[in-house]
Enzyme design. Sequence first.
Site, PDB file in Angstrom:
ATOM      1  N   VAL B 219     -12.606 -18.724   2.432  1.00  0.00           N
ATOM      2  CA  VAL B 219     -12.533 -17.257   2.337  1.00  0.00           C
ATOM      3  C   VAL B 219     -13.545 -16.773   3.376  1.00  0.00           C
ATOM      4  O   VAL B 219     -14.746 -16.762   3.132  1.00  0.00           O
ATOM      5  CB  VAL B 219     -12.895 -16.741   0.932  1.00  0.00           C
ATOM      6  CG1 VAL B 219     -13.012 -15.222   0.925  1.00  0.00           C
ATOM      7  CG2 VAL B 219     -11.853 -17.197  -0.081  1.00  0.00           C
ATOM      8  N   PRO B 220     -13.040 -16.439   4.582  1.00  0.00           N
ATOM      9  CA  PRO B 220     -13.931 -16.339   5.741  1.00  0.00           C
ATOM     10  C   PRO B 220     -14.765 -15.056   5.760  1.00  0.00           C
ATOM     11  O   PRO B 220     -14.551 -14.155   6.585  1.00  0.00           O
ATOM     12  CB  PRO B 220     -12.962 -16.389   6.929  1.00  0.00           C
ATOM     13  CG  PRO B 220     -11.687 -15.833   6.388  1.00  0.00           C
ATOM     14  CD  PRO B 220     -11.635 -16.173   4.935  1.00  0.00           C
ATOM     15  N   CYS B 221     -15.749 -14.986   4.883  1.00  0.00           N
ATOM     16  CA  CYS B 221     -16.604 -13.801   4.848  1.00  0.00           C
ATOM     17  C   CYS B 221     -17.477 -13.726   6.094  1.00  0.00           C
ATOM     18  O   CYS B 221     -18.076 -12.688   6.370  1.00  0.00           O
ATOM     19  CB  CYS B 221     -17.455 -13.808   3.580  1.00  0.00           C
ATOM     20  SG  CYS B 221     -18.487 -15.264   3.423  1.00  0.00           S
ATOM     21  N   HIS B 222     -17.508 -14.826   6.867  1.00  0.00           N
ATOM     22  CA  HIS B 222     -18.271 -14.761   8.125  1.00  0.00           C
ATOM     23  C   HIS B 222     -17.590 -13.841   9.130  1.00  0.00           C
ATOM     24  O   HIS B 222     -18.183 -13.470  10.130  1.00  0.00           O
ATOM     25  CB  HIS B 222     -18.449 -16.168   8.715  1.00  0.00           C
ATOM     26  CG  HIS B 222     -17.166 -16.881   9.018  1.00  0.00           C
ATOM     27  ND1 HIS B 222     -16.487 -17.641   8.076  1.00  0.00           N
ATOM     28  CD2 HIS B 222     -16.424 -16.952  10.153  1.00  0.00           C
ATOM     29  CE1 HIS B 222     -15.390 -18.149   8.633  1.00  0.00           C
ATOM     30  NE2 HIS B 222     -15.327 -17.732   9.894  1.00  0.00           N
TER      31      HIS B 222
END
Lengths: 175, 322
Positions: B219-222
């Site tokens: 879950v690419p919160c970056h």
Amino acid sequence: MGREPFEAVMAAHHAEIYRYLRRITFRSAEAEDLSQETFLRAFRAYRALPPDANVRAWLFTIATNLFRNTLRAAKRRQAAHEQVKRKGREDDGEGPERAALFNEARIAVEAVIEALPPRQRAAFVMRKVHELPYEEIGESLGCSVETARAHVFQAFRKIRGSLDDAQLPPPEKTA
Amino acid sequence: MSPTSTSCREIQPDLVATATGDGGPREHARVDRHVAACAPCRRELDRYRSIDRVVGEIRRAPIRADRADVVRGDLEWRLAELRRRAVTARVWSSPLGPILIARSEQGVVAVEYLDSARGADASRLLRRHGIEILEDGTETETFYQQLLEYLAGERTRLAWPLDFRLAGSDFSREVLAATAALPYGAVVSYAHLAREIGRPTATRAVAQALRHNPLPIVVPCHRVIGSSGALTGYAGDKLALKERLLTLEGVPVAHAGRAGHIDRRVMYTRADHYTEYCLPTCGALPTLPLWRFTLFGSRARAEAAGFTPCADCRPDLNPISA
């Protein structure tokens, strides 16, 4: 993967492990707790067990370790424990039933078994009640086969030392 | 032979073994020789045989089976509970340091950066949620391999089944689901994401939900940044990892000030609701706030996400120079 499901392990070994714990703890409530804990731990670790492992011996090992842990924790209850032992077996909640079943020699022998040091007791019960081979007993106790044998020998010596001839049934004639 | 060839003391172990069924032929022979000449030990052998018979009775005595059944029933119930709650997990080594991957029956539950490569029970995330951990890598190894490919730049998608049970609330779950849909090589702002899920005033809550993202990387919160372009924060104090992941995806991170940030003037820009992507200088774009955009580090990434070059500014003919 050829491993049997954990349910099958439980079906095959639960009764025996419960029996073993019942024998070495002498208290049904404790045996119940320990047998539950044994299988919950086994379930958690089952995936990591090598496929060729001896599941029965492994379960005995877990049960024995848990039993030894509780003994360490219960050291301070030792005094009370001794008292119960002197009074006889009535206080474990099944007294009258057992008293009717057990003859004098058995009661005497069980009292000695109960008073054995934990490792001797576990070794003795594994060998004489569950008839585990000494290799597996050694594995369960984390000791050598020779040490496991020595535990059982010492247990017999203590039983012998605590009984006089009047308490023993007459010997069977052997061929 | 002499009766004193084995002393009474030495014969004891063999004597007990013989009387109790543990002795082999050699022990038997030794004992026979000894007791033939030693009456006290002969009696002792008989005593041990008697004791062994008593022990045999103990072995045959039934343990009350009704209790065993009750205990077994309780145990089965507890095991079922455990199975429902438990996850399997393993700590793997990765270029980003030790990383834990945990999965339930539904899907991947947690990805966690750990400070040291100890066992899975070092997971603070799982412990905090009271999750039972079964140490096992067989069910997460495929994910780990894919993660390695991803971190090596050989894979741009992690199509894993996800279990959002560690999301704190339905709101968090929505934020995670929207974040999971962000394309590779793109960045958006927290405010953008808040609007995406229909909560335009919830920017801070979105940031908070992502701060507790139990599934970083997949879950690419970056890919979510502040409205000023600042990288803001990542996995507690791991801002360097955020920069590393963005760089891996071809998103340039600028260091004009102290902290890293995204310079929108060097990013291909796609305005909300448009199917085209533009140069950052196209039309009125420079005057609009960041939350209106999805920014891409390269044309290839914008096009891989399904957008076409703008017919006015023609980013395909006038690419941003490095």
